[in-house]
Design an enzyme around this catalytic site. Structure first.
Site, short mmCIF file in Angstrom:
data_model
loop_
_atom_site.label_atom_id
_atom_site.label_comp_id
_atom_site.label_asym_id
_atom_site.label_seq_id
_atom_site.Cartn_x
_atom_site.Cartn_y
_atom_site.Cartn_z
N CYS A 12 -2.21 -5.88 6.94
CA CYS A 12 -1.82 -4.47 7.01
C CYS A 12 -1.71 -4.01 8.46
O CYS A 12 -2.67 -4.13 9.23
CB CYS A 12 -2.82 -3.59 6.26
N GLU A 70 0.83 -1.20 0.00
CA GLU A 70 0.00 0.00 0.00
C GLU A 70 0.87 1.26 0.00
O GLU A 70 1.83 1.38 0.77
CB GLU A 70 -0.91 0.01 1.23
N GLY A 105 8.37 -11.82 4.17
CA GLY A 105 8.95 -10.97 5.19
C GLY A 105 10.46 -11.02 5.26
O GLY A 105 11.04 -12.08 5.44
#
Length: 321
Positions: free
Chosen positions: A98, A9, A200
């Site tokens: 998120c 985002e 990650g």
């Protein structure tokens, strides 16, 4: 072994997806999230979020792009997913990862990991709304403050009909601070019968190799590491070592494409910030990006920045007025 391009985002919109997938190596990508609140998202919204839908759901390089939904109301999520499904996306994805406070305050993203039952109800509702042949995935973190319910959350999503689960191996509280706890990906993979993908803190081929070894899963999603090194996925697939000189030459072509595409999409005053954002990450790996960043960092003039790009060998078809 698959490599996926993460939804990021405020960073990886359709323009950057286009550039990164052109560099090669990705099996599929995911859009930024579509936030679902009290109304059903119309098809025009999804077309803006993912212009790829107008060309079969693929980037110009042919990479399929799944569209991601974020929200906490099972019925609204399902109705929005049904709206999206009429556009024949390559896949539908759910966001439970998120960590942004503004998103979490409105009961979206990773904060929902404190309620596995709600995760299951969302997943079940969306599954019922999406045709069986459409790939259906979700992305989650390990939890809100700790990973104590990570396995329970993963099982709730799998039981709800999700057929692939991406696990960002940090909690919401961890945000993006290292390390990523890939050992938890292994625990989740052992507890569900669906495919699991690790995500990650993968910045280079060594990280990728160690992530696979620790997590025990074959597939990896690349996020910020892909933005900082556009050739990482291709290098992993090819088993090659970095050749920064030749890569910088190719990267200058991609920078030109990026600049012109962002210039066409946004008002001129917003374009410099997008370029600086990407260069700020690229300078982690490319000395040429560091020099370019230093030369244009203080510039705000769209035309002047375009000229600096050309001075650094970035090809532009035209200078914007």
């Amino acid at each position: 072994m698959r490599l996926l391009l993460a939804p990021m985002e405020g960073l990886a919109d359709d323009v950057l997806r286009q550039v990164l997938t052109r560099a090669g190596g990705y099996d599929w990508a995911v859009t930024e999230f579509a936030r679902v609140t009290g109304t059903v998202l119309p098809r025009r919204f999804f077309r803006r979020l993912s212009p790829e839908l107008q060309r079969g759901g693929r980037t110009a390089a042919g990479t399929p792009v799944r569209v991601q939904l974020l929200g906490s109301d099972p019925s609204m999520m399902a109705e929005s997913a049904a709206s999206l499904a009429t556009l024949n996306p390559p896949g539908v994805d759910l966001n439970f990862g998120c960590p942004a406070p503004i998103v979490n305050r409105h009961r979206g993203g990773a904060v929902l990991l404190d309620d596995p039952d709600l995760l299951n109800r969302i997943a079940t509702s969306v599954r019922a709304a999406v045709p069986a042949g459409v790939p259906y995935s979700a992305k989650m973190r390990l939890g809100v403050d700790d990973p104590g319910r990570a396995v329970e959350c993963a099982q709730a999503l799998a039981d709800g009909g999700v057929d692939l689960l991406v696990v960002h191996a940090r909690t919401k509280a961890d945000a993006y601070r290292p390390p990523a706890h890939w050992e938890w990906v292994a625990r989740i993979a052992d507890a569900v019968s669906i495919e699991v993908v690790a995500n990650g803190e993968v910045w280079n081929t060594e990280d990728w190799s160690r992530c696979r070894r620790v997590s025990g899963v074959a597939d990896v999603m690349l996020g910020r590491g892909a933005v900082a090194d556009p050739f990482l996925a291709r290098r992993i697939k090819g088993g090659s070592e970095p050749d920064r000189e030749s890569e910088w030459h190719e990267l200058r072509l991609l920078l030109g494409e990026f600049w012109e595409a962002v210039s066409a999409k946004l008002e001129a005053r917003h374009v410099p910030g997008r370029l600086k954002q990407w260069l700020n990450m690229l300078r982690r790996n490319f000395s040429g990006a560091q020099r370019l960043y230093d030369d244009l960092r203080a510039e705000r003039c769209h035309l002047r920045i375009a000229r600096i790009l050309q001075e650094h060998g970035v090809p532009l078809h035209q200078l914007a007025a």
